[in-house]
Design an enzyme around this catalytic site. Structure first.
Site, short mmCIF file in Angstrom:
data_model
loop_
_atom_site.label_atom_id
_atom_site.label_comp_id
_atom_site.label_asym_id
_atom_site.label_seq_id
_atom_site.Cartn_x
_atom_site.Cartn_y
_atom_site.Cartn_z
N HIS A 34 0.86 -1.19 0.00
CA HIS A 34 0.00 0.00 0.00
C HIS A 34 0.90 1.24 0.00
O HIS A 34 2.13 1.13 -0.11
CB HIS A 34 -0.95 -0.02 1.21
CG HIS A 34 -0.26 -0.29 2.50
ND1 HIS A 34 0.63 0.60 3.07
CD2 HIS A 34 -0.31 -1.35 3.36
CE1 HIS A 34 1.07 0.11 4.20
NE2 HIS A 34 0.53 -1.09 4.41
N HIS A 37 4.03 1.23 2.27
CA HIS A 37 5.19 0.55 1.68
C HIS A 37 5.80 1.41 0.57
O HIS A 37 7.02 1.51 0.44
CB HIS A 37 4.76 -0.79 1.07
CG HIS A 37 4.20 -1.78 2.04
ND1 HIS A 37 2.88 -2.13 2.08
CD2 HIS A 37 4.79 -2.51 3.02
CE1 HIS A 37 2.68 -3.03 3.01
NE2 HIS A 37 3.82 -3.29 3.61
N ASP A 150 5.36 0.06 12.90
CA ASP A 150 5.66 -1.09 13.76
C ASP A 150 6.84 -0.70 14.66
O ASP A 150 7.98 -1.12 14.45
CB ASP A 150 5.99 -2.31 12.90
CG ASP A 150 4.81 -2.69 12.01
OD1 ASP A 150 3.88 -3.32 12.51
OD2 ASP A 150 4.81 -2.31 10.82
N VAL A 176 2.69 6.28 7.50
CA VAL A 176 1.84 6.87 6.47
C VAL A 176 0.39 6.55 6.83
O VAL A 176 0.06 5.40 7.16
CB VAL A 176 2.20 6.31 5.07
CG1 VAL A 176 1.30 6.90 4.00
CG2 VAL A 176 3.66 6.59 4.76
#
Ligand code: AMP
Length: 287
Positions: A34, A37, A150, A176
């Site tokens: 998405h 990434h 993360d 994001v």
């Protein structure tokens, strides 16, 4: 763009390029790519000569009741995104080549893995640390990009690189988000329209906690209750944790004196969402 599936071929490619003095950038992913990434890939593209993106849904980081078999795998779309972003190698190893018969080594980072995600997903971080070490061994990157989304994973990878002298420069890219604040995630596709409408509540509660810190609340417990109350006001999402922590050790902070990371995980229906926010205590205004 070249697609490589064999770890040996991957290592041979890296070896050849490194000998020529080419810098290698690496973005490890589980696919279902998405715009989060995409941002990591774009940032990496600007910092290296050759760019490798791995797509590997790593079975060892999933628990027995988790979503391994239904994890989205839109490989054609993923490859198209990589091509668009100028990726040189899409590395797609199989589970059988990553974990052949006889495989037994496990990498653990015990203190950083103990709390939060690690407490709820007991083998998750051993799976992550092991696969990241293996991927680094195969790709031999000069730099690797991970997402702040993360946060605990990025902290653990930083420790791992340092402790095992892996010589990889770690770059952590900011989270994001969708327009309403929801952190982008491959798992957001599991949300029903009703759940999707509720999902930004986690971001809202982290924002409220950050607002508390900026407004002068210093006790960890006070900040935690601001986050919990905000969440409760807007939804009946189940809270796995909402915590005020030291950004390096991830231990809970009784009082925030300089910097804190607010870590959160909630369940909206059956979908687990995680998010975090780094906050600095504002410098005292001069009179
Ligand atoms: P995953 O495919 O979920 O394993 O994620 C691959 C990498 O992308 C990890 O380093 C994630 O932290 C990062 N990532 C995932 N979602 C986001 C996001 N919304 N913003 C920034 N990075 C992200």
């Amino acid at each position: 763009m070249k697609i490589i599936r064999s770890p040996k071929t991957m290592t041979a490619w890296s070896h050849r390029l490194r000998r020529e003095g080419v810098t290698i950038g690496f973005v490890p992913t589980m696919g279902a790519l998405h715009d989060g990434h995409r941002a990591l890939i774009r940032a990496a593209r600007l910092k290296c000569d050759a760019l490798v993106v791995s797509i590997f849904v790593n079975p060892t980081q999933f628990g027995p009741t988790e979503d391994l078999s239904k994890y989205p795998r839109p490989i054609t779309k993923d490859r198209a995104l990589c091509r668009q972003e100028g990726v040189d190698i899409c590395f797609e190893p199989t589970a059988a080549t990553m974990y052949p018969e006889g495989f037994q080594t496990v990498v653990t980072v015990p203190d950083l893995a103990r709390r939060w995600e690690g407490a709820i997903r007991p083998h998750h971080f051993a799976g992550v640390a092991t696969v990241v070490t293996k991927l680094f061994g195969m790709v031999r990157p000069d730099l690797a990009l991970f997402g702040q989304k993360d946060f605990q994973q990025a902290a653990l990878v930083r420790r791992l690189i340092e402790d095992l002298n892996l010589g990889v420069t770690l770059i952590v890219h900011p989270t994001v988000r969708e327009q309403d604040g929801l952190a982008m995630s491959s798992r957001n596709v599991y949300l029903s329209p009703e759940e999707r409408a509720v999902a930004p509540v986690l971001f809202k509660s982290l924002q409220a906690g950050a607002g508390g810190i900026r407004g002068g609340v210093t006790e960890g417990a006070g900040i935690q209750s601001i986050m919990t109350e905000t969440l409760r006001q807007h939804s009946d999402a189940a809270i796995d944790y909402l915590a005020v922590c030291d950004p390096q050790t991830l231990e809970p902070l009784p009082a925030v004196t300089s910097q804190a990371v607010l870590l959160g995980a909630v369940r909206v229906g059956t979908v687990r969402l995680i998010d975090n926010m780094l906050v600095s205590v504002p410098a005292k205004k001069k009179r």
